[in-house]
Design a protein around this motif. Sequence first.
Motif, PDB file in Angstrom:
ATOM      1  N   GLY A 352       0.856  -1.188   0.000  1.00  0.00           N
ATOM      2  CA  GLY A 352       0.000   0.000   0.000  1.00  0.00           C
ATOM      3  C   GLY A 352       0.885   1.229   0.000  1.00  0.00           C
ATOM      4  O   GLY A 352       1.788   1.365  -0.826  1.00  0.00           O
ATOM      5  N   GLY A 353       0.686   2.123   0.942  1.00  0.00           N
ATOM      6  CA  GLY A 353       1.470   3.346   0.993  1.00  0.00           C
ATOM      7  C   GLY A 353       2.792   3.170   1.728  1.00  0.00           C
ATOM      8  O   GLY A 353       3.656   4.048   1.699  1.00  0.00           O
ATOM      9  N   LEU A 354       2.939   2.010   2.395  1.00  0.00           N
ATOM     10  CA  LEU A 354       4.120   1.827   3.241  1.00  0.00           C
ATOM     11  C   LEU A 354       5.271   1.216   2.439  1.00  0.00           C
ATOM     12  O   LEU A 354       5.094   0.222   1.749  1.00  0.00           O
ATOM     13  N   THR A 355       6.445   1.846   2.521  1.00  0.00           N
ATOM     14  CA  THR A 355       7.609   1.274   1.863  1.00  0.00           C
ATOM     15  C   THR A 355       8.391   0.465   2.884  1.00  0.00           C
ATOM     16  O   THR A 355       9.041   1.015   3.761  1.00  0.00           O
ATOM     17  N   ALA A 356       8.296  -0.853   2.785  1.00  0.00           N
ATOM     18  CA  ALA A 356       8.944  -1.711   3.776  1.00  0.00           C
ATOM     19  C   ALA A 356      10.420  -1.876   3.457  1.00  0.00           C
ATOM     20  O   ALA A 356      11.244  -1.979   4.355  1.00  0.00           O
ATOM     21  N   VAL A 357      10.746  -1.924   2.167  1.00  0.00           N
ATOM     22  CA  VAL A 357      12.146  -2.022   1.736  1.00  0.00           C
ATOM     23  C   VAL A 357      12.348  -0.946   0.684  1.00  0.00           C
ATOM     24  O   VAL A 357      11.643  -0.905  -0.323  1.00  0.00           O
ATOM     25  N   ASN A 358      13.320  -0.065   0.949  1.00  0.00           N
ATOM     26  CA  ASN A 358      13.441   1.141   0.137  1.00  0.00           C
ATOM     27  C   ASN A 358      14.765   1.138  -0.639  1.00  0.00           C
ATOM     28  O   ASN A 358      15.801   1.514  -0.115  1.00  0.00           O
ATOM     29  N   THR A 388      14.112 -14.968  -1.098  1.00  0.00           N
ATOM     30  CA  THR A 388      13.644 -16.355  -1.193  1.00  0.00           C
ATOM     31  C   THR A 388      12.460 -16.514  -2.123  1.00  0.00           C
ATOM     32  O   THR A 388      12.058 -17.625  -2.422  1.00  0.00           O
ATOM     33  N   GLY A 389      11.873 -15.383  -2.556  1.00  0.00           N
ATOM     34  CA  GLY A 389      10.749 -15.472  -3.477  1.00  0.00           C
ATOM     35  C   GLY A 389       9.404 -15.581  -2.788  1.00  0.00           C
ATOM     36  O   GLY A 389       8.376 -15.744  -3.445  1.00  0.00           O
ATOM     37  N   VAL A 390       9.391 -15.511  -1.454  1.00  0.00           N
ATOM     38  CA  VAL A 390       8.118 -15.576  -0.730  1.00  0.00           C
ATOM     39  C   VAL A 390       7.301 -14.317  -1.012  1.00  0.00           C
ATOM     40  O   VAL A 390       6.086 -14.351  -1.112  1.00  0.00           O
ATOM     41  N   ALA A 391       7.989 -13.176  -1.174  1.00  0.00           N
ATOM     42  CA  ALA A 391       7.305 -11.930  -1.549  1.00  0.00           C
ATOM     43  C   ALA A 391       7.890 -11.425  -2.858  1.00  0.00           C
ATOM     44  O   ALA A 391       9.066 -11.658  -3.161  1.00  0.00           O
ATOM     45  N   GLY A 392       7.060 -10.754  -3.645  1.00  0.00           N
ATOM     46  CA  GLY A 392       7.528 -10.230  -4.929  1.00  0.00           C
ATOM     47  C   GLY A 392       8.034  -8.808  -4.789  1.00  0.00           C
ATOM     48  O   GLY A 392       7.620  -8.063  -3.903  1.00  0.00           O
ATOM     49  N   LEU A 393       8.959  -8.422  -5.655  1.00  0.00           N
ATOM     50  CA  LEU A 393       9.508  -7.066  -5.595  1.00  0.00           C
ATOM     51  C   LEU A 393       8.546  -6.070  -6.223  1.00  0.00           C
ATOM     52  O   LEU A 393       7.847  -6.385  -7.179  1.00  0.00           O
ATOM     53  N   THR A 394       8.533  -4.849  -5.670  1.00  0.00           N
ATOM     54  CA  THR A 394       7.795  -3.767  -6.318  1.00  0.00           C
ATOM     55  C   THR A 394       8.662  -3.160  -7.427  1.00  0.00           C
ATOM     56  O   THR A 394       8.177  -2.810  -8.489  1.00  0.00           O
ATOM     57  N   ALA A 395       9.957  -3.030  -7.145  1.00  0.00           N
ATOM     58  CA  ALA A 395      10.892  -2.536  -8.157  1.00  0.00           C
ATOM     59  C   ALA A 395      12.279  -3.073  -7.829  1.00  0.00           C
ATOM     60  O   ALA A 395      12.512  -3.589  -6.735  1.00  0.00           O
ATOM     61  N   GLY A 396      13.207  -2.963  -8.783  1.00  0.00           N
ATOM     62  CA  GLY A 396      14.560  -3.438  -8.566  1.00  0.00           C
ATOM     63  C   GLY A 396      14.706  -4.884  -8.993  1.00  0.00           C
ATOM     64  O   GLY A 396      13.770  -5.468  -9.557  1.00  0.00           O
ATOM     65  N   ARG A 397      15.896  -5.472  -8.735  1.00  0.00           N
ATOM     66  CA  ARG A 397      16.078  -6.870  -9.126  1.00  0.00           C
ATOM     67  C   ARG A 397      16.991  -7.615  -8.157  1.00  0.00           C
ATOM     68  O   ARG A 397      17.818  -7.024  -7.473  1.00  0.00           O
ATOM     69  N   VAL A 398      16.785  -8.918  -8.130  1.00  0.00           N
ATOM     70  CA  VAL A 398      17.628  -9.797  -7.329  1.00  0.00           C
ATOM     71  C   VAL A 398      18.206 -10.816  -8.286  1.00  0.00           C
ATOM     72  O   VAL A 398      17.463 -11.399  -9.080  1.00  0.00           O
ATOM     73  N   SER A 399      19.544 -10.992  -8.264  1.00  0.00           N
ATOM     74  CA  SER A 399      20.081 -12.038  -9.128  1.00  0.00           C
ATOM     75  C   SER A 399      21.008 -12.956  -8.352  1.00  0.00           C
ATOM     76  O   SER A 399      21.627 -12.559  -7.369  1.00  0.00           O
ATOM     77  N   PHE A 400      21.048 -14.197  -8.826  1.00  0.00           N
ATOM     78  CA  PHE A 400      21.836 -15.231  -8.174  1.00  0.00           C
ATOM     79  C   PHE A 400      22.752 -15.845  -9.212  1.00  0.00           C
ATOM     80  O   PHE A 400      22.280 -16.348 -10.234  1.00  0.00           O
ATOM     81  N   ASP A 401      24.046 -15.772  -8.968  1.00  0.00           N
ATOM     82  CA  ASP A 401      25.026 -16.317  -9.894  1.00  0.00           C
ATOM     83  C   ASP A 401      24.804 -15.778 -11.313  1.00  0.00           C
ATOM     84  O   ASP A 401      24.859 -16.518 -12.293  1.00  0.00           O
ATOM     85  N   GLY A 402      24.481 -14.493 -11.378  1.00  0.00           N
ATOM     86  CA  GLY A 402      24.334 -13.842 -12.673  1.00  0.00           C
ATOM     87  C   GLY A 402      22.975 -14.006 -13.325  1.00  0.00           C
ATOM     88  O   GLY A 402      22.712 -13.426 -14.370  1.00  0.00           O
ATOM     89  N   VAL A 403      22.074 -14.806 -12.712  1.00  0.00           N
ATOM     90  CA  VAL A 403      20.756 -15.013 -13.306  1.00  0.00           C
ATOM     91  C   VAL A 403      19.719 -14.283 -12.468  1.00  0.00           C
ATOM     92  O   VAL A 403      19.741 -14.376 -11.244  1.00  0.00           O
TER      93      VAL A 403
END
Lengths: 589, 346, 238
Positions: A352-358, A388-403
């Motif tokens: 919602g309006g709350l940014t939990a991870v900024n 871990t993929g339990v929650a989806g990102l609003t923006a940005g990216r996470v990569s593991f070993d280049g993927v």
Amino acid sequence: MSPRHALLLFVAVLALAPIVPGVPIFWITLLGNVGLAALVAMGLVLLTGVGGMTSFGQAAFCGFGAYTTAVLTTVWGWSPWASLPVALAVVGLAAAVLGLITVRLSGHFLPLGTIAWGLSLYYLFGKLELLGRHDGISGVPPLSLAGWSLVDPRAAHVVIWIAVILAGVLTTHLLDSRIGRGVRALRKGRIAAEAFGVDTSRTKLVVFVWAALLAGLSGWLYAHVQRTVTPAPFGLNAGIEYLFMAVVGGSGQIWGAILGAGLVTLLKEALQRVVPALFGNALQLEGVVFGVVLVVLLQVARDGLWPHLARLLKAAPRVRPATAEPLPRRALGGGDRARPLLTLDRARKQFGGLTAVNDVTFSVGRGEIVALIGPNGAGKSTTFNLVTGVAGLTAGRVSFDGVEISGSAPQTIAARGLARTFQHVKLEPEMTVLENVAMGAHLRGRAGLLAAMFRLDRRDEARLLAEAAAQLDRVGLGEHLARPAGALALGQQRVVEIARALAMDPALLLLDEPAAGLRHFEKQALAELLTKLRAEGMSVLLVEHDMGFVMGLADRIVVLDFGTKIAEGPPDQVKTDPAVLEAYLGGVA
Amino acid sequence: MDGTILLFLLQDGITNGAIYALLGLALVLVFAVTRVIFIPQGEFVAFGALTYALFEAGRLPGTVWLLLAFAGLAFLFDLVEAIRDRALAARLPRVVFFDLAVPGLLAGAAVFVAGRGFGPAAHFAATLALVGPLGPLVYRVAFRPIAGASVLTLLITAVGVHLALVGLGLVFFGAEGLRAPAMSDLTLAVGPLLVTGQSLWVYAVTIVAVAALWLFFERSLWGKALRATAVNRLGARLVGIRTGFAGSLAFGLAAIVGALSGVLVAPMTTIYYDTGFLIGLKGFVAAIIAGLASWPLTAAAAFAVGVVEAFASFFASDLKEIVVFMLILPVLMWRSLKQVHVEEED
Amino acid sequence: MSEALLDIDGVAVAYGKVRAVRGVSLRVHAGEIVTVIGANGAGKSTLLNATMGALPIAEGCVRFAGRDLARLGVEERVGLGLCLVPERRELFSTMTVEDNLVLGGFRAPRAVARDTIAEVYDRFPRLKERRDQLAGTMSGGERQMLAMGRALMSRPKLLMLDEPSLGLAPRIVADIFRIVADLRATGVAVLLVEQNARAALAAADHGHVMELGETVASGPAAALAADDRIVESYLGFH
């Protein structure tokens, strides 16, 4: 007396019952009825007690089995044996269709759903012309074997109990396997099981169909023993009775189903004979007594009677699994050494309006321990969930070993080599430590359902268990492998979770507050273990509250406050950072 | 199908729907306050209907003995609990008053009313007085001892209570079906429709009952306390609302609403000791459609269930029950998908 | 010194086998503000919940106004004048602000509740402005005020506050602590559990530091505020 001996004795008594001269035919018939009910109750124990899916509708599956064979044998003139596979196929198909819906119902919606279709099917049986409406179908032929008719209850008794024992053995085998661990984790450890690649929806469906097949088999036998099929025994009341048997015997106890079926059937018989003698009418007190006993049982002995009986039997000691050919292992330290293993690039999560991870950015290198710390509500757990993929990102990216892994399901991410532990320990408390850890190796095994039932999975299973034992040795809990996980101290349970994660053969360990609730010496032991793993090339990302714990352990610390990264660096630098002190101690109001 | 049949089916559906709505509201209330999925709600309907029909026939209904039996049982439970808590002296007056005096008085009043031909209004009141207290008593005996258990355990207990109550219905009312005389012989012609006095009664009582419930929940402190318990159990305890008290109140309302519905259906169809279950289940379908949470949605769903049932019985009377119960599956499915996944409680 | 209003004596609380609180003793006198500080997981909330009766006590004894609370449930303790504002506030989110307050006075006689609600509105003018708003639609600071207002409706002798500053912006935290200090003037004693150690010690008369379920330091709040060990126990520099 060991359980195996007890079982053999039980089988012997059953087998002899019809042969011993002087046993009245009435008792043989009654024992047959117990067997018929036990088949259904056994499936229900698996479904409800082990799998956590409460069904009031099992009687309807008996109906499918009974009506299929009744129609095939009376209208089409089939032999009963020829109709058996068709009856089971019909039951299996019905169960698959109903199961696809039912197993997706959550919580108490599931039992309500079974009431709905259970009732509907009962009405359907009574309305269809083909099934003879309320009068049902009579003149069903008895079973016969090589020209020898099994119309005598003594003969039927043997057939019924062979079926019961076969079903019990297959079900027990099923539970003691790779698939079976997934089944047993459904009730309390679903989230953990999913994190290690168990497809829980499919597992639930398998259990649902197997329970229905047992009920269908009972229905098929019933049709040929009773020789008449009417809707009444397949209604909701019968469904409730079967559940009652499962609860009496003890939810979760396969052989307890026989006990439950026996007690309930005898009680019913007694009520039908004794009560009329006293009060003049039979039926009316049956429901009352059953209802009251069920209510009382749930108030005083929610685990049923079997566990009390089982205490008299000595459990077979679980031994350390024999060594087996080791499972193939991932080569750590491979890949591009310079490239970080895990990277968060401006990861953002809004509720919602709350940014939990900024817009948090950091990385974890190969063979590095990185700690993510911060006060309560800083967004650590949310960041962890983004990885871990339990929650989806609003923006940005996470990569593991280049993927890029952002957007993938938790199982997919896990399979790439990220194994996790849980903030609130998620072990199945009644399973042994070894079995819990073996769950971590689920994706490294192959054996399927049928292989498990017919014990063709032993080589595969031995490798998984040997791997689990090896990981337990690695973390120093090898001597506890035969104990139920729930019996261990909290600190040890956390370490079991790490062993389970290691059994997945990961490249990166994700630990969610591993030190929470641990005593001082337990924390030290945990820190030593993690240091050892790092020396072996493992990468670790840990979320922690406890600054003291991570200070001596982590290579780098990332500090979050109100969702934003406020500091990053080696421990000595972080602990003197004024922003960090402010975040932890608060300002003066 | 012509317009008259359509209107007739609609009217039939709305009349039944009104009763399902009352039952659905009671189920939502009980679930919200106690987490009990109260399968035996329909038994209160059957008991209400049979009690009213017996009063109307000038006989003393067996509900009197049922009430006294449950009161005695509850008294024993409270006595044992008080002795265990070493608070016998402090609690005894309360226990005697609520478990013995009140049910005794109500039973006495019913014995007085029976057979004197006081008319429907008195019989209506006497029915509520006999069936209403059964709610809190059933709660006391079956559910309060395991109030902290999981929804699932409470549900299985509810099924056990259902079995027991149906059996007791047979014991106390016998197997024969009863039908009460209509409350009014009036028949109104509205266009092509004939509206019976009985269906007018159903509408009127439903409207009054819903309005009374609304006032109770919006205006009275007790009503607010019930809502508060439903919204946040821990919060309610922290302001001093006893969970047991809230549970008794919810079950009491449920039993009264059940009895009320029973009195309303008694002249419309023959009621047997086990008829209530099917009627209750339809209220249930409505409550489930509303997620066991929303009252307005429950009422709307109840009318929908009534109308679907009316049309199903016209087009495929054989499959009427099947259609209504199968309605619930897609709804459960949709509810489950909407629900956030949480680790199931044990 | 007169007899303490709240006397927690050697209390242990266990979740299953794990003891979250071990051998904790503390006293709160009438009109006093006592704070319990410590890092997350130290057992502070557990201690408050056990004192309120929401968790069973494994060992030790809790006395309030000279009475042993052992056999009393949460509801009875409210009746004695003990009140908890929990960490999660536990408001009736779908009900109005005014209904929340009215329910706070559930056990009080009607007339008393009417007077108290006027006092609460005086203390929290913001709540009066929002009296018809649903509790669930309010901001974090307003919810904390409502939770405190609801607790005051039962006219407690002792108010227990669990992390009142949690998740609130610094300016609102200052407001909350000012209100806590004001309560002392009305004779209400306060037992305050906080992670925000500096603010809590500034407001309190007496303080206790908890670590891993045990009290590791106690003393006058001012003395604790000057003690370096507090910083250590928070950041774990052993």
